[in-house]
Design a protein around this motif. Structure first.
Motif, PDB file in Angstrom:
ATOM      1  N   TRP A   3       0.826  -1.203   0.000  1.00  0.00           N
ATOM      2  CA  TRP A   3       0.000   0.000   0.000  1.00  0.00           C
ATOM      3  C   TRP A   3       0.864   1.258   0.000  1.00  0.00           C
ATOM      4  N   THR A   4       0.500   2.231  -0.845  1.00  0.00           N
ATOM      5  CA  THR A   4       1.210   3.507  -0.899  1.00  0.00           C
ATOM      6  C   THR A   4       0.347   4.593  -0.251  1.00  0.00           C
ATOM      7  N   PRO A   5       0.759   5.130   0.896  1.00  0.00           N
ATOM      8  CA  PRO A   5      -0.048   6.148   1.588  1.00  0.00           C
ATOM      9  C   PRO A   5      -0.146   7.441   0.787  1.00  0.00           C
ATOM     10  N   THR A   6      -1.207   8.202   1.034  1.00  0.00           N
ATOM     11  CA  THR A   6      -1.400   9.515   0.435  1.00  0.00           C
ATOM     12  C   THR A   6      -1.564  10.547   1.547  1.00  0.00           C
ATOM     13  N   ARG A   7      -1.561  11.816   1.171  1.00  0.00           N
ATOM     14  CA  ARG A   7      -1.747  12.882   2.155  1.00  0.00           C
ATOM     15  C   ARG A   7      -3.098  12.748   2.850  1.00  0.00           C
ATOM     16  N   GLU A   8      -4.110  12.253   2.168  1.00  0.00           N
ATOM     17  CA  GLU A   8      -5.424  12.068   2.778  1.00  0.00           C
ATOM     18  C   GLU A   8      -5.379  11.059   3.924  1.00  0.00           C
ATOM     19  N   ASP A   9      -4.442  10.127   3.853  1.00  0.00           N
ATOM     20  CA  ASP A   9      -4.319   9.136   4.923  1.00  0.00           C
ATOM     21  C   ASP A   9      -3.823   9.764   6.225  1.00  0.00           C
ATOM     22  N   PHE A  10      -3.131  10.881   6.122  1.00  0.00           N
ATOM     23  CA  PHE A  10      -2.746  11.589   7.348  1.00  0.00           C
ATOM     24  C   PHE A  10      -4.004  12.001   8.110  1.00  0.00           C
ATOM     25  N   ASP A  11      -4.967  12.592   7.399  1.00  0.00           N
ATOM     26  CA  ASP A  11      -6.201  13.025   8.049  1.00  0.00           C
ATOM     27  C   ASP A  11      -7.010  11.840   8.573  1.00  0.00           C
ATOM     28  N   LEU A  12      -6.855  10.688   7.950  1.00  0.00           N
ATOM     29  CA  LEU A  12      -7.614   9.509   8.341  1.00  0.00           C
ATOM     30  C   LEU A  12      -7.028   8.825   9.584  1.00  0.00           C
ATOM     31  N   TYR A  13      -5.694   8.785   9.682  1.00  0.00           N
ATOM     32  CA  TYR A  13      -5.064   7.955  10.711  1.00  0.00           C
ATOM     33  C   TYR A  13      -4.296   8.732  11.789  1.00  0.00           C
ATOM     34  N   MET A  14      -3.935   9.967  11.509  1.00  0.00           N
ATOM     35  CA  MET A  14      -3.033  10.688  12.425  1.00  0.00           C
ATOM     36  C   MET A  14      -3.793  11.704  13.262  1.00  0.00           C
ATOM     37  N   VAL A  15      -3.319  11.915  14.499  1.00  0.00           N
ATOM     38  CA  VAL A  15      -3.866  12.971  15.351  1.00  0.00           C
ATOM     39  C   VAL A  15      -3.649  14.309  14.639  1.00  0.00           C
ATOM     40  N   ASN A  17      -2.772  17.309  15.099  1.00  0.00           N
ATOM     41  CA  ASN A  17      -2.016  18.423  15.686  1.00  0.00           C
ATOM     42  C   ASN A  17      -1.029  19.024  14.699  1.00  0.00           C
ATOM     43  N   TYR A  18      -0.897  18.425  13.523  1.00  0.00           N
ATOM     44  CA  TYR A  18      -0.101  19.008  12.438  1.00  0.00           C
ATOM     45  C   TYR A  18      -0.990  19.182  11.214  1.00  0.00           C
ATOM     46  N   SER A  19      -0.536  20.051  10.317  1.00  0.00           N
ATOM     47  CA  SER A  19      -1.227  20.220   9.035  1.00  0.00           C
ATOM     48  C   SER A  19      -0.172  20.242   7.936  1.00  0.00           C
TER      49      SER A  19
END
Length: 403
Positions: A3-15, A17-19
């Motif tokens: 699987w190759t992560p995308t920037r959208e996966d940050f919003d899905l899986y990560m807290v 506190n960063y953008s």
């Protein structure tokens, strides 16, 4: 995992506190990075002053690979060779007589603040506990360090915060005089305020802090997490000022990208940290110390340190040219060595993050220090060609933004 992560996966899986920016870098070499699509970027951010030798520096890679074949972690029930070699290197090249290792700048400042309070407690009694810091300072993200840091936005909502902390005005000795007294255990200051807008301390200010600390039996702590490790053009910025602290904290470029922090101090002060007083699970980690030793050895070389001054001059020249071309873009360009801040003028006020986003589209990574200051903290060995190309990309980003 295919699987190759995308920037959208940050919003899905990560807290959240960063953008982070939309691009995901996957490879770096020197002062250049490449993202998942193969687009190339020039790196003026340096991982927020961490990648002092750029990406994939051969000396750091060799040290990491060699140590990886030996031992990764022991805990502090045992010592290890890389930690002892790094400690000796730091002692022999600074004012320090003793070193404590941890995993980050925040940890280093936490340890330093505990150390100065413990020292005052043992030497003078529990009444001597006041810590003086400065408005707009930044010392880390632990509850103690955000409380000592002079930016309320970082401590708001986490109260009650630790007591005995007071904030003066940076570069203003009168404001220090209004606070300091025989109940003061320490004054903590950044020689260059990084997050506070890349503001260098005045010579007279640091000399005045040293004199006042001596007069009131208080310790002077220099937070050199961002300004240290060659960033100023000396190994540590205190050397440029000729003002020696009692305690100094270091991290960021100390490991060249591998997480490590350190507290440097004297024998007398270090003695208050006896077994059980303080600790760090990963402090003195063999992998981190091996890489950091290679980083210190490389950065402390005359070739690297002497090159910082010429690169500073080139950055300043090109930024001033850009400012003039774009109608007075910057009200001031300031900083030391390769920690440079360019403050946006009124016409561009609060546009810092817009400039970052436009720059990414042109293949340039840079930073802000608040909404109105562009911050530049590139590799100490970035080439003149890369500086000029990066500035050309910033020029195009500004033109696009204005249009």
């Amino acid at each position: 995992m295919s699987w190759t992560p995308t920037r959208e996966d940050f919003d899905l899986y990560m807290v959240p506190n960063y953008s982070p920016q939309r691009v995901i870098p996957v490879r770096g070499e020197g002062s250049r990075l490449w993202d998942q699509e193969g687009h190339e970027y020039i790196d003026f951010a340096g991982g927020i002053a961490v990648n002092g030798l750029g990406h994939a520096h051969p000396a750091l890679l060799a040290a990491l690979k060699a140590q990886a074949d030996k031992v990764w972690h022991l805990s502090n029930v045992y010592t290890n060779e890389p930690a002892l070699k790094l400690a000796r290197m730091l002692v022999e090249n600074t004012f320090a007589e003793k070193v404590f290792f941890c995993s980050s700048g925040g940890e280093a400042n936490e340890a330093a603040l505990k150390m100065v309070r413990r020292y005052a407690f043992e030497k003078f009694g529990e009444h001597k506990n006041k810590i003086i810091s400065f408005r707009q300072s930044f010392h880390g993200r632990t509850l103690f360090t955000v409380s000592v840091g002079g930016q309320p936005k970082y401590s708001e909502g986490f109260g009650p915060i630790p007591g005995g902390i007071h904030h003066a005005t940076f570069n203003d000795l009168d404001s220090v005089d209004a606070l300091i007294g025989d109940d003061t255990c320490a004054v903590i200051v950044e020689p260059v305020q990084g997050e506070g807008g890349v503001m260098p301390a005045n010579q007279a200010f640091l000399e005045g802090l040293r004199e006042r600390c001596d007069r009131h039996d208080a310790l002077l702590v220099f937070d050199e997490v961002q300004s240290g490790m060659g960033r100023s053009g000396s190994l540590y910025a205190y050397m440029d000022y000729g003002v020696t602290p009692d305690v100094l904290t270091s991290a960021k470029a100390l490991g060249g990208g591998f997480p490590i922090g350190a507290v440097l101090t004297t024998n007398d002060i270090a003695a208050v940290f006896q077994p059980g007083t303080h600790g760090s699970t990963y402090g003195g980690n063999p992998l981190a110390c091996a890489v950091a030793l290679a980083a210190v050895e490389t950065i402390s070389s005359p070739e690297v340190l002497e090159g910082v001054a010429s690169r500073h001059a080139l950055f300043r020249q090109r930024l001033e040219e850009l400012s003039e071309k774009h109608g007075g873009l910057f009200s001031e360009v300031r900083g030391m060595g390769l920690l440079i801040g360019a403050e946006l003028s009124e016409d561009f006020r609060d546009r810092g993050r817009d400039i970052l986003a436009a720059s990414i589209k042109e293949g340039l990574m840079l930073l802000v220090a608040g909404p109105n200051v562009l911050r530049f903290a590139p590799s100490l060995i970035i080439s003149e060609e890369e500086v000029n190309e990066g500035m050309a990309r910033l020029d195009r980003a500004l033109a696009t933004l204005k249009a």
